[in-house]
Every structure is written in C-alpha cells, then in structure tokens.
Design an enzyme around this catalytic site. Structure first.
Site, PDB file in Angstrom:
ATOM      1  N   GLY A   9       0.819  -1.204   0.000  1.00 34.62           N
ATOM      2  CA  GLY A   9       0.000   0.000   0.000  1.00 34.62           C
ATOM      3  C   GLY A   9       0.853   1.255   0.000  1.00 34.62           C
ATOM      4  CB  ALA A  10       4.344   1.750  -1.028  1.00 33.89           C
ATOM      5  CB  VAL A  59      -1.893  -6.793  -0.735  1.00 33.24           C
ATOM      6  CG1 VAL A  59      -3.305  -6.492  -0.252  1.00 33.24           C
ATOM      7  CG2 VAL A  59      -1.043  -7.307   0.407  1.00 33.24           C
ATOM      8  CG  ASN A  85       0.254   1.023   4.796  1.00 30.73           C
ATOM      9  OD1 ASN A  85      -0.257   1.604   5.745  1.00 30.73           O
ATOM     10  ND2 ASN A  85       0.153   1.470   3.542  1.00 30.73           N
ATOM     11  CE1 TYR A 153      -9.858  -0.277   7.889  1.00 25.02           C
ATOM     12  CE2 TYR A 153     -10.508   0.352  10.110  1.00 25.02           C
ATOM     13  CZ  TYR A 153      -9.585   0.357   9.085  1.00 25.02           C
ATOM     14  OH  TYR A 153      -8.382   0.991   9.266  1.00 25.02           O
ATOM     15  CE  LYS A 157      -7.140  -2.327   9.307  1.00 30.61           C
ATOM     16  NZ  LYS A 157      -5.786  -2.477   8.732  1.00 30.61           N
TER      17      LYS A 157
END
Length: 248
Positions: A9-10, A59, A85, A153, A157
């Site tokens: 996620g760069a 990803v 990330n 979400y 997490k």
C-alpha cells in the site's frame, strides 16, 4: 549493510510517508501497490530513488505476493522489514444491508493480504544467513473499538491483532518480531472526511481532530530501527482530541 523493507500500500497515505521516512534513514525500500503511477510518485519523493524498487500488484492475490518477495530477493538478496500497510474499508452500512462481496473484499485485502505477506516474510527471515526480521502490521483504533456501521473493517482489524500476537509468539525463537501500529485519525485522503464530520454512536455528526500523517511515517521508522531483541507488540498513535479514550 543497507537494510531492506517491503511496504504494501505504498502508493499513498501512510505507506507513502513511511517509505519516505525509511528512505531518509538509509533503508532500501520495495514499494508495492496496485497503482504503478502512484508508486512512481512515492519513489520520486524518497531520499534516494535509486534505492527504491517498485513491484506492482494486488496484496490479496497470492501470485502477486509471491512475485513481490521473489523480486525483492533477486534485487536485494535479503529482507529486514515488512510493513503490512495495505488496507481497505467499506461503505458505512448496517450489517443487514452488507453485501457478501463487500465484506469478502475487505477480508481479502486486510486479513488475507496480511497473512500472505507475513507467510512469505517469515520464510525469508528464517532462512537468511542473519536470521530474523521485523513485521509491522497496520492495525487501527478499530482493532479495539468500532465506529458505527463498520463491521467488515472492524472485524478484520480485530483479526489482524490476533495474527500480530501469533506472529510475535511463533517468531520469537527465530529472532522475528511483530508489532501492530494502531493509528487514529491520521490526515490522509481516506480519513480527511473525519475532520468535516463523523457519525458518532449517539447519532450526531461531529468533526473530529486529525493529525499530520508524517508522524506515522516517523513512528514506523522508529520501530523499524529497534534491535530484534526489542519487541513493541502494540503502538498507538492518534490525534489527541479524537473520541476514543473515554468513549467520546
């Protein structure tokens, strides 16, 4: 010896500022995301773009993840840090209105993607001549306390927190450390809406305090430079005025 980091996620936000912060400290950085044009922008912002290597991919796609780690080894010969990330949210819907496809997409990016990258990093960390390495997982305040209408979400997490603890435990004897960084209201494109107004559990729409995302990059760089003899299991960084402590 130059240390090597992979950041998923760069292409923007937290991934981008973390790449810049690590580059300033002399790290070689592998930038991974779906948008190659945005990865190029991140690369040009880094201290030494020649020490930044771009791999385009998803990803949640196992083939893409395998390519990421293979090409990292071919380019640099080792790996010292993985920053998991990459993440995805979902529209704010009550659970009875949540399509399965939306829920599964968030699971695939936030949890399956983190698992796939962790698995491949651990393989390298165990086998390389200087055994060990560090993994940092991007958690969230939502790993502990949900916002309204955030089931996909929040669920993922919470699951990442479990994966973080398992990775830290199983990696202990191999000099592998794992940290979860839990971020609250860093001012990114994704979170900018919170400063305008965020739904609270009592139904009010309230503007929330945010903070400069560059501080997250600095925190990631700090964690990355700790010796492997030191593990920070969880690291919370948030806007001082955000409604979390005390539930409001």
């Amino acid at each position: 010896m130059t240390k090597v980091a992979i950041i998923t996620g760069a292409s923007s936000g937290i991934g981008r500022v973390s790449a810049v912060a690590l580059s300033k400290k002399g790290w070689s950085v592998v930038l991974f995301a779906r948008r190659s044009d945005k990865l190029l922008e991140t690369k040009e912002l880094c201290q030494d773009p020649e020490q930044c290597f771009i791999v385009q991919g998803d990803v949640s796609n196992e083939t893409d993840v395998l390519k990421l780690f293979q090409e990292t080894l071919e380019r640099f010969g080792r790996l010292d840090l993985l920053f998991n990330n990459a993440g995805s949210g979902a529209p704010p819907l009550s659970i009875e209105d949540m399509p399965l496809a939306v829920f599964q997409h968030v699971v695939n990016v936030n949890l399956i993607g983190t698992f796939l990258c962790t698995r491949e990093a651990v393989k390298i960390f165990k086998l390389q001549s200087l055994q060990g390495g560090r993994i940092i997982n991007n958690g969230s305040i939502s790993a502990y306390t949900p916002r309204p209408n955030s089931a996909p979400y929040t669920a993922t997490k919470h699951a990442v927190l479990g994966l973080t603890k398992s990775t830290a435990l199983d990696g202990r004897k191999f000099n592998i450390t794992c940290t979860q960084i839990d971020i609250g209201n860093a001012h990114t494109d994704m979170a900018a809406r919170l400063s305008v107004g965020a739904l609270q559990p009592d139904g009010r729409i309230v503007p929330e305090q945010t903070f400069d995302v560059s501080h997250v990059g600095d925190a990631v760089a700090y964690l990355a430079d700790l010796p492997h003899e030191v593990t920070v299991l969880t690291f919370n960084i948030m806007a001082t005025g955000m409604p979390f402590v005390g539930r409001g």
